[in-house]
Design an enzyme around this catalytic site. Structure first.
Site, PDB file in Angstrom:
ATOM      1  N   ASP A  50       0.856  -1.201   0.000  1.00 12.05           N
ATOM      2  CA  ASP A  50       0.000   0.000   0.000  1.00 12.05           C
ATOM      3  C   ASP A  50       0.887   1.244   0.000  1.00 12.05           C
ATOM      4  OD1 ASP A  50      -2.828   1.267   0.675  1.00 12.05           O
ATOM      5  OD2 ASP A  50      -1.339   2.277   1.914  1.00 12.05           O
ATOM      6  N   TYR A  55       3.320   9.693  -0.537  1.00 12.49           N
ATOM      7  CA  TYR A  55       4.458   9.117   0.201  1.00 12.49           C
ATOM      8  C   TYR A  55       5.780   9.279  -0.569  1.00 12.49           C
ATOM      9  CZ  TYR A  55       0.523   6.592   2.435  1.00 12.49           C
ATOM     10  OH  TYR A  55      -0.663   6.247   3.044  1.00 12.49           O
ATOM     11  N   LYS A  80      -2.651   5.776  -4.285  1.00 11.43           N
ATOM     12  CA  LYS A  80      -3.713   6.752  -4.023  1.00 11.43           C
ATOM     13  C   LYS A  80      -3.481   8.061  -4.763  1.00 11.43           C
ATOM     14  CE  LYS A  80      -3.571   4.836   0.620  1.00 11.43           C
ATOM     15  NZ  LYS A  80      -2.134   4.642   0.843  1.00 11.43           N
ATOM     16  N   HIS A 114      -7.418   9.625  -1.996  1.00 14.35           N
ATOM     17  CA  HIS A 114      -6.760   9.574  -0.681  1.00 14.35           C
ATOM     18  C   HIS A 114      -7.632  10.127   0.450  1.00 14.35           C
ATOM     19  CE1 HIS A 114      -2.438   9.312   1.034  1.00 14.35           C
ATOM     20  NE2 HIS A 114      -3.290   9.131   1.998  1.00 14.35           N
TER      21      HIS A 114
END
Ligand SMILES: NC(=O)c1ccc[n+]([C@@H]2O[C@H](COP(=O)([O-])OP(=O)(O)OC[C@H]3O[C@@H](n4cnc5c(N)ncnc54)[C@H](OP(=O)(O)O)[C@@H]3O)[C@@H](O)[C@H]2O)c1
Length: 278
Positions: A50, A55, A80, A114
């Site tokens: 994930d 990120y 996401k 998200h």
């Protein structure tokens, strides 16, 4: 676990199998950290990762998958659409393509919004963009993250395909039975993020006692709880020994301690909580 998308007339479409357990890679910002964690996880037997554009490590996930030598089809990738990019139909298409490039893959298994777009008027066109990505085969499934019950209900107005997943914070200290029920009511599965409450509560004396009685670690109790209440879950660790420990939680039988774990509920939010936004 099977995921799919319910349509307005109640039929389910675009079925896809998701492993109920995976590695989360939030806060792996040192160069190589995410790649090494993914390689350790894939070696240990994880089949689901994930990540998210936010990120900044989709490229390392892609590198790890290539280096692992495993078939792409045998690994499930969730990523996401960043909240700041969730502003219109074409923006979704553009950012989905960018994630495909960064991940160096032909398809994404599960693509999530998200968090609910801050501008309410953006929610419908963004979801239409997600549906376009699904219909084009760029992604095998679409879903949302951090959607509250009212956000999910609102989707009935504009969605052709309701989401297959709602990824929300769930752990022994934040169990959210109502939001889990609202997610299931639209035909979606719950994905539990921060199953360890970001490590904030692993010294909770009640949790430590349960772990001692079961002969496992506190982290294993928290992870297995999320799993056993029917959630997909994605604990994060950058350390190989914990990556192995967390996967081994699947072998722990916590059934005799469910009441004690349920009693840990205290509404604790370990990070952010867009589910309560308008
Ligand atoms: N959609 C969203 O808005 C959202 C928000 C948050 C998270 N997520 C996703 O969910 C994933 C998991 O959530 P999270 O990263 O917030 O937190 P988490 O998985 O609840 O906890 C991670 C923390 O626990 C530590 N840890 C991991 N395994 C451990 C063990 N066996 N014993 C002791 N400590 C342990 C980790 O440290 P070490 O790394 O040093 O082991 C890290 O500090 C994320 O990585 C991300 O993929 C999504």
């Amino acid at each position: 676990m099977r995921i799919s998308h319910r349509t307005a007339n109640g039929t389910s479409t675009y079925p896809h199998e998701v492993p109920q357990f995976g590695l989360g890679v939030f806060l792996m910002s040192e160069p190589g950290e995410c790649k090494n964690a993914c390689l350790a996880a894939l070696k240990a037997g994880y089949t689901h990762i994930d990540t998210a554009r936010a990120y900044s490590n989709e490229h390392e996930v892609g590198e790890a998958i290539k280096e692992s030598g495993l078939n792409r089809e045998d690994i499930f990738i969730t990523t996401k659409l960043r909240r700041m990019h969730a502003i219109g139909f074409n923006d979704v298409l553009e950012h989905c393509q960018m994630s495909l490039e960064l991940l160096d893959t032909d398809f994404i298994d599960l693509y999530l919004v998200h968090a609910p777009p801050e501008d309410i008027d953006h929610r419908a066109p963004v979801w239409k963009g997600m549906e376009h990505c699904l219909e084009r085969g760029w992604v095998k499934a679409i879903g949302v993250s951090n959607y509250g019950a009212h956000h999910l209900e609102g989707m009935r107005e504009y969605a052709t395909y309701l989401p297959s997943v709602n990824q929300i914070e769930i752990n022994p200290w934040l169990q959210r039975p109502e939001l889990r029920a609202a997610t299931e009511a639209i035909g979606a599965k719950v994905m539990a993020y921060s199953p360890l409450a970001r490590g904030h509560k692993l010294d909770d004396p009640s949790l430590v006692l349960v772990a001692e009685r079961l002969g496992c670690t506190p982290a294993q109790v928290a992870i297995k709880f999320c799993h056993d209440i029917g959630c997909i879950t994605i604990p994060k660790s950058s350390r190989e020994e914990r990556i192995v420990e967390n996967l081994a939680s699947l072998d722990v039988d916590i059934s005799s301690e469910m009441g004690a774990i349920e009693a840990m509920e205290c509404g604790y939010i370990s990070g952010w909580d867009p589910t309560s936004e308008p």
